[in-house]
Design a protein around this motif. Structure first.
Motif, PDB file in Angstrom:
ATOM      1  N   LYS A   1     -15.985  48.322  55.543  1.00 55.68           N
ATOM      2  CA  LYS A   1     -14.917  49.224  55.525  1.00 55.68           C
ATOM      3  C   LYS A   1     -14.346  49.438  53.946  1.00 55.68           C
ATOM      4  N   ALA A   2     -14.797  48.665  53.184  1.00 57.64           N
ATOM      5  CA  ALA A   2     -14.670  49.259  51.381  1.00 57.64           C
ATOM      6  C   ALA A   2     -15.164  50.517  51.408  1.00 57.64           C
ATOM      7  N   ASP A   3     -17.051  50.433  51.864  1.00 56.98           N
ATOM      8  CA  ASP A   3     -17.703  51.360  51.543  1.00 56.98           C
ATOM      9  C   ASP A   3     -16.792  52.534  52.318  1.00 56.98           C
ATOM     10  N   ARG A   4     -16.556  52.507  53.554  1.00 58.70           N
ATOM     11  CA  ARG A   4     -15.570  53.980  53.955  1.00 58.70           C
ATOM     12  C   ARG A   4     -14.739  54.331  52.688  1.00 58.70           C
ATOM     13  N   ASP A   5     -14.044  53.739  52.464  1.00 61.09           N
ATOM     14  CA  ASP A   5     -12.810  53.906  51.094  1.00 61.09           C
ATOM     15  C   ASP A   5     -13.068  54.360  49.892  1.00 61.09           C
ATOM     16  N   ARG A   6     -14.449  53.521  49.429  1.00 59.54           N
ATOM     17  CA  ARG A   6     -14.700  54.411  48.319  1.00 59.54           C
ATOM     18  C   ARG A   6     -15.213  55.962  48.653  1.00 59.54           C
ATOM     19  N   ARG A   7     -15.971  55.744  50.132  1.00 57.58           N
ATOM     20  CA  ARG A   7     -16.892  57.439  50.130  1.00 57.58           C
ATOM     21  C   ARG A   7     -15.337  58.268  50.012  1.00 57.58           C
ATOM     22  N   SER A   8     -14.459  57.904  50.441  1.00 56.84           N
ATOM     23  CA  SER A   8     -13.415  59.135  51.358  1.00 56.84           C
ATOM     24  C   SER A   8     -12.721  58.840  49.811  1.00 56.84           C
ATOM     25  N   ALA A   9     -11.903  57.950  49.000  1.00 55.07           N
ATOM     26  CA  ALA A   9     -11.660  58.305  47.513  1.00 55.07           C
ATOM     27  C   ALA A   9     -12.381  59.281  46.675  1.00 55.07           C
ATOM     28  N   ASN A  10     -13.712  59.563  46.824  1.00 61.03           N
ATOM     29  CA  ASN A  10     -14.080  60.288  46.113  1.00 61.03           C
ATOM     30  C   ASN A  10     -14.678  61.515  46.859  1.00 61.03           C
ATOM     31  N   ARG A  11     -13.930  62.153  47.291  1.00 64.31           N
ATOM     32  CA  ARG A  11     -14.136  63.250  48.145  1.00 64.31           C
ATOM     33  C   ARG A  11     -13.602  64.216  46.464  1.00 64.31           C
ATOM     34  N   HIS A  12     -13.816  65.739  46.421  1.00 64.16           N
ATOM     35  CA  HIS A  12     -12.951  66.255  45.547  1.00 64.16           C
ATOM     36  C   HIS A  12     -12.585  67.007  45.800  1.00 64.16           C
ATOM     37  N   GLY A  13     -11.620  67.275  45.296  1.00 64.60           N
ATOM     38  CA  GLY A  13     -10.639  68.088  45.141  1.00 64.60           C
ATOM     39  C   GLY A  13     -10.179  68.563  46.243  1.00 64.60           C
ATOM     40  N   SER A  14      -9.465  69.662  46.487  1.00 61.80           N
ATOM     41  CA  SER A  14      -8.365  70.512  48.170  1.00 61.80           C
ATOM     42  C   SER A  14      -9.822  71.828  48.376  1.00 61.80           C
ATOM     43  N   GLU A  15      -9.477  71.838  49.465  1.00 63.02           N
ATOM     44  CA  GLU A  15     -10.145  72.880  50.259  1.00 63.02           C
ATOM     45  C   GLU A  15      -9.655  74.690  49.590  1.00 63.02           C
ATOM     46  N   GLU A  16      -8.479  74.276  49.196  1.00 62.19           N
ATOM     47  CA  GLU A  16      -7.775  75.757  48.891  1.00 62.19           C
ATOM     48  C   GLU A  16      -8.762  75.576  46.823  1.00 62.19           C
ATOM     49  N   PRO A  17      -9.097  76.623  46.603  1.00 63.13           N
ATOM     50  CA  PRO A  17      -9.131  76.943  45.344  1.00 63.13           C
ATOM     51  C   PRO A  17      -7.970  77.229  44.631  1.00 63.13           C
ATOM     52  N   ASP A  18      -8.156  76.349  43.362  1.00 63.21           N
ATOM     53  CA  ASP A  18      -6.983  76.145  42.297  1.00 63.21           C
ATOM     54  C   ASP A  18      -6.783  78.023  41.389  1.00 63.21           C
ATOM     55  N   GLU A  19      -5.974  78.368  41.575  1.00 61.89           N
ATOM     56  CA  GLU A  19      -5.414  80.348  40.729  1.00 61.89           C
ATOM     57  C   GLU A  19      -5.256  79.287  39.334  1.00 61.89           C
ATOM     58  N   LEU A  20      -6.206  80.441  38.005  1.00 60.45           N
ATOM     59  CA  LEU A  20      -6.257  80.337  36.791  1.00 60.45           C
ATOM     60  C   LEU A  20      -5.877  81.188  36.015  1.00 60.45           C
ATOM     61  N   GLU A  21      -5.641  81.451  35.724  1.00 60.49           N
ATOM     62  CA  GLU A  21      -4.414  82.842  35.050  1.00 60.49           C
ATOM     63  C   GLU A  21      -4.480  82.806  32.991  1.00 60.49           C
ATOM     64  N   GLY A  22      -4.574  83.473  32.693  1.00 56.63           N
ATOM     65  CA  GLY A  22      -4.600  83.264  30.778  1.00 56.63           C
ATOM     66  C   GLY A  22      -5.499  82.303  30.616  1.00 56.63           C
ATOM     67  N   LYS A  23      -4.677  81.363  29.978  1.00 57.14           N
ATOM     68  CA  LYS A  23      -5.871  80.960  28.343  1.00 57.14           C
ATOM     69  C   LYS A  23      -6.658  79.786  29.549  1.00 57.14           C
ATOM     70  N   ASN A  24      -5.910  79.678  30.502  1.00 51.80           N
ATOM     71  CA  ASN A  24      -6.752  78.290  31.126  1.00 51.80           C
ATOM     72  C   ASN A  24      -8.128  78.847  32.004  1.00 51.80           C
ATOM     73  N   ALA A  25      -7.900  80.079  32.640  1.00 50.05           N
ATOM     74  CA  ALA A  25      -8.797  80.580  33.012  1.00 50.05           C
ATOM     75  C   ALA A  25      -9.903  81.233  32.208  1.00 50.05           C
ATOM     76  N   GLY A  26      -9.620  82.271  31.096  1.00 52.13           N
ATOM     77  CA  GLY A  26     -11.224  81.772  30.459  1.00 52.13           C
ATOM     78  C   GLY A  26     -11.298  80.926  29.824  1.00 52.13           C
ATOM     79  N   ALA A  27     -11.099  79.844  29.259  1.00 58.67           N
ATOM     80  CA  ALA A  27     -11.194  78.316  28.808  1.00 58.67           C
ATOM     81  C   ALA A  27     -12.720  77.946  30.251  1.00 58.67           C
ATOM     82  N   MET A  28     -12.107  78.121  31.483  1.00 60.28           N
ATOM     83  CA  MET A  28     -12.844  77.888  32.304  1.00 60.28           C
ATOM     84  C   MET A  28     -13.855  78.694  32.659  1.00 60.28           C
TER      85      MET A  28
END
Length: 70
Positions: free
Chosen positions: A11-38
């Motif tokens: 159970k601890a291993d399943r919890d750890r693996r599910s917590a390590n999923r990165h971000g959401s499936e929807e992309p983050d919209e970037l603009e301005g200075k954040n877009a250039g920096a990324m």
């Protein structure tokens, strides 16, 4: 007792693996200075010989890309 410990470890291993999923499936919209920096960060990572893979989850509007290119 052995089965209870084994189940707790699984159970601890399943919890750890599910917590390590990165971000959401929807992309983050970037603009301005954040877009250039990324974009600069992504390009620097991709050019680095020590980096094997670069993943991202962002989107930059076409008009924003044109503004950054000029």
């Amino acid at each position: 007792m052995h089965d209870a410990v084994l189940e707790a470890i699984k159970k601890a291993d399943r919890d750890r693996r599910s917590a390590n999923r990165h971000g959401s499936e929807e992309p983050d919209e970037l603009e301005g200075k954040n877009a250039g920096a990324m974009l600069r960060l992504s390009e620097a990572l991709e050019e680095n010989d020590d980096v094997q893979n670069v993943y991202s989850n962002f989107d930059i509007d076409e008009k924003e890309m044109e503004a950054l290119a000029s």
